[in-house]
Scaffold this motif. Structure first.
Motif, PDB file in Angstrom:
ATOM      1  N   THR A  93      38.059  34.715  33.360  1.00  0.00           N
ATOM      2  CA  THR A  93      39.162  35.423  34.028  1.00  0.00           C
ATOM      3  C   THR A  93      40.474  34.670  33.840  1.00  0.00           C
TER       4      THR A  93
ATOM      5  N   TYR B 225      41.862  35.182  30.338  1.00  0.00           N
ATOM      6  CA  TYR B 225      42.528  36.491  30.222  1.00  0.00           C
ATOM      7  C   TYR B 225      43.930  36.435  30.836  1.00  0.00           C
ATOM      8  N   ALA B 226      44.059  35.747  31.968  1.00  0.00           N
ATOM      9  CA  ALA B 226      45.377  35.620  32.606  1.00  0.00           C
ATOM     10  C   ALA B 226      46.337  34.849  31.706  1.00  0.00           C
TER      11      ALA B 226
ATOM     12  N   VAL C  57      42.572  41.714  38.200  1.00  0.00           N
ATOM     13  CA  VAL C  57      43.770  41.008  37.739  1.00  0.00           C
ATOM     14  C   VAL C  57      44.796  42.006  37.213  1.00  0.00           C
TER      15      VAL C  57
ATOM     16  N   GLN D 288      48.422  43.278  38.879  1.00  0.00           N
ATOM     17  CA  GLN D 288      49.619  43.131  38.044  1.00  0.00           C
ATOM     18  C   GLN D 288      50.369  44.445  37.938  1.00  0.00           C
TER      19      GLN D 288
ATOM     20  N   LEU E  86      50.543  35.923  37.387  1.00  0.00           N
ATOM     21  CA  LEU E  86      49.467  35.436  36.532  1.00  0.00           C
ATOM     22  C   LEU E  86      49.308  33.921  36.645  1.00  0.00           C
TER      23      LEU E  86
ATOM     24  N   ALA F 125      47.387  33.408  39.818  1.00  0.00           N
ATOM     25  CA  ALA F 125      45.974  33.724  39.598  1.00  0.00           C
ATOM     26  C   ALA F 125      45.290  32.609  38.817  1.00  0.00           C
ATOM     27  N   PHE F 126      45.944  32.127  37.758  1.00  0.00           N
ATOM     28  CA  PHE F 126      45.404  31.043  36.943  1.00  0.00           C
ATOM     29  C   PHE F 126      45.206  29.786  37.786  1.00  0.00           C
TER      30      PHE F 126
END
Length: 491
Positions: free
Chosen positions: A126, A129-130, A283, A287, A299, A302-303
């Motif tokens: 995940t 991807y972010a 995610v 967004q 992002l 999230a990361f």
């Protein structure tokens, strides 16, 4: 021999699973507060709140109450197991040897390791991807296999940098990074609030009490229960003089505060709009709710949240691998763990087709076995206040925790019985048409509401308590009978 000097910020912690002597412990409950706060600060907790409202029909006040009970309550269990870490100075699954025996403990430890590594793969994938999305937005770079591997390597390297150094560095980073990523999350949350349908929120009808009970189970199962077997890993540096209540409060409040805020926000966003709850990619769904210029801060938040969670998970997985009997230094065990995580991320992102959902389904099934272990471990703590440090490390027949054949059968039987019963009420599926496993009682209300893990907990606890009491009575009888015989002979 490892010493207190090894556990310093920036230094490599050389201690493995061996118990930390009380005079070398320098921890305090506030450290645990920040550790658990950081591990649960991810904006990705929003879908949990969305599920309560969109799928369970709760209004926002019910969602707030359910989120508080589920989050604070489940992490109180984490705190209780952390108290055992204070008593014994060792990781959770190492302390578990005293409960299950060195051989009997291999089953729970293997399940714990598989679950931890599995969720690390999900976190890593995940996060990659972010990071790919950030690179695309900021520099217009399109995703390809080489860049995907670079993003995976970046996340794994940042995880290894902290988890590899060890406890002191991890605790320090978790606190400092919380300020940065916490601020980012607040900024993102502020913009998300503008997307709330307030009219729908204020006029939403209340759901029945049964829906709230199911909601508490969902929140507890998705938050604290998954971390319970890592509680003592971070608390083993807490001095014995620290009150147990403060350790429980640190874990409960540290995780509960960010989780309740995020769960409530998720519930607000889903009142009148079920997009987030139905999204296969939360995610991307979150967004899409933000203005384009907010994409990069979101992002990054999230990361960062995934990274802070992964630090703790990888550290714990390394200790669990050593407890399995793999003769490695802690740093090497952590290194192997991140290599497996990287391999899993590469497979999910570049090779597998539609494997993400089934993979999460598999590791979710392991939660039943973890919950059963938690029940047995907590019941054992009722009559225990200490662990033999030499006994925890002695896995031979001469060890004090050897029992019969290396297995404490009362604990092992209760654990297996809890798993078997919980699976009767468990449904594992990626969609309505892709059911992996459905227990014989999967059509009942507890199963439909995801409470199989709770039944597993109750059954394992009850059986172990009964067997424990019966074993104690048998021992008392064996002691009393020879005394009576001697008395009769004397008369």
């Amino acid at each position: 021999m490892p010493s207190a000097s090894d556990n310093k910020v920036g230094a490599v912690e050389t201690r493995g699973i061996e118990p930390v002597p009380n005079d070398e412990r320098r921890g305090n409950p506030l450290q645990l507060f920040w550790v658990w706060f950081a591990a649960n600060i991810s904006i990705l907790a929003l879908p949990l709140g969305a599920t309560l409202v969109a799928l369970r029909g709760l209004n926002i006040w019910q969602a707030l109450l359910v989120g508080a009970i589920g989050s604070f309550g489940s992490f109180a269990l984490v705190g209780l197991i952390s108290v055992a870490g204070k008593w014994g100075g060792a990781p959770s699954m190492t302390l578990s040897r005293a409960v299950f025996g060195p051989r009997g403990n291999r089953g729970p430890t293997l399940v714990s390791w598989l679950s931890r590594v599995g969720w690390e793969v999900v976190n890593t994938t995940t996060a990659a991807y972010a990071l790919l999305a950030i690179l695309h937005i900021a520099f217009g770079v399109g995703a390809n296999w080489a860049l995907t591997i670079v993003c995976l390597l970046a996340f794994v390297a940042l995880t290894l940098l902290v988890s590899g150094l060890g406890h002191a560095t991890l605790v320090w980073i978790q606190q400092k990074a919380t300020y940065v990523f916490g601020a980012l999350n607040l900024v993102v949350a502020g913009f998300l609030v503008t997307k709330v349908h307030w009219h729908a929120v204020l006029h939403a009808h209340a759901a029945p009490a049964s829906a709230m009970i199911a909601g508490i189970g969902i929140i507890a199962g998705g938050t604290g229960i998954g971390w319970a077997n890592a509680g003592a890993d971070m608390a083993r540096y807490q001095p014995r003089r620290v009150p147990g209540g403060r350790i429980v409060a640190a874990a409960s409040a540290g995780a509960g505060i960010p989780l309740v805020l995020l769960i409530t926000l998720g519930g607000l966003l889903s009142t009148g709009d079920h997009t987030l709850a139905a999204a296969s990619d939360p995610v991307a769904a979150i967004q899409a709710m933000l203005p384009s210029w907010m994409a990069i801060p979101y992002l990054l938040a999230a990361f960062g949240g995934l990274l802070l969670s992964n630090h703790l998970s990888v550290y714990s997985a390394g200790l669990t691998m050593i407890t399995l009997g793999v003769r490695l230094r802690r740093t090497v065990a952590v290194g192997i763990d991140v290599v497996l995580t990287l391999a899993g991320g590469v497979y999910l992102m570049l090779i597998a087709k539609n494997f993400y959902g089934p993979f999460i389904t598999f590791i979710s099934l392991l939660a039943v076995a973890i919950t059963s272990w938690v029940a047995v471990f907590l019941v054992d703590m009722i009559n225990r206040r200490d662990y033999d440090p030499d006994g925890l490390m002695d896995t031979t027949r001469a060890g004090v925790y050897w029992n019969r054949g290396g297995v404490a059968w009362s604990a092992f039987v209760a654990w297996v019985a809890g798993i078997a019963t919980g699976l009767l009420f468990t449904v594992a599926e990626t969609s309505d048409t892709d059911v992996w496993f459905a227990g014989p009682l999967s059509k009942t209300w507890p199963a439909r509401n995801g409470l199989g893990w709770l039944i597993s907990f109750a059954v394992a606890a009850a059986i172990y308590l009964l067997l424990h009491v019966a074993r104690g009575s048998a021992r008392a009888a064996r002691v009393t009978e020879p005394a009576r015989s001697v008395s009769g002979a004397a008369s």
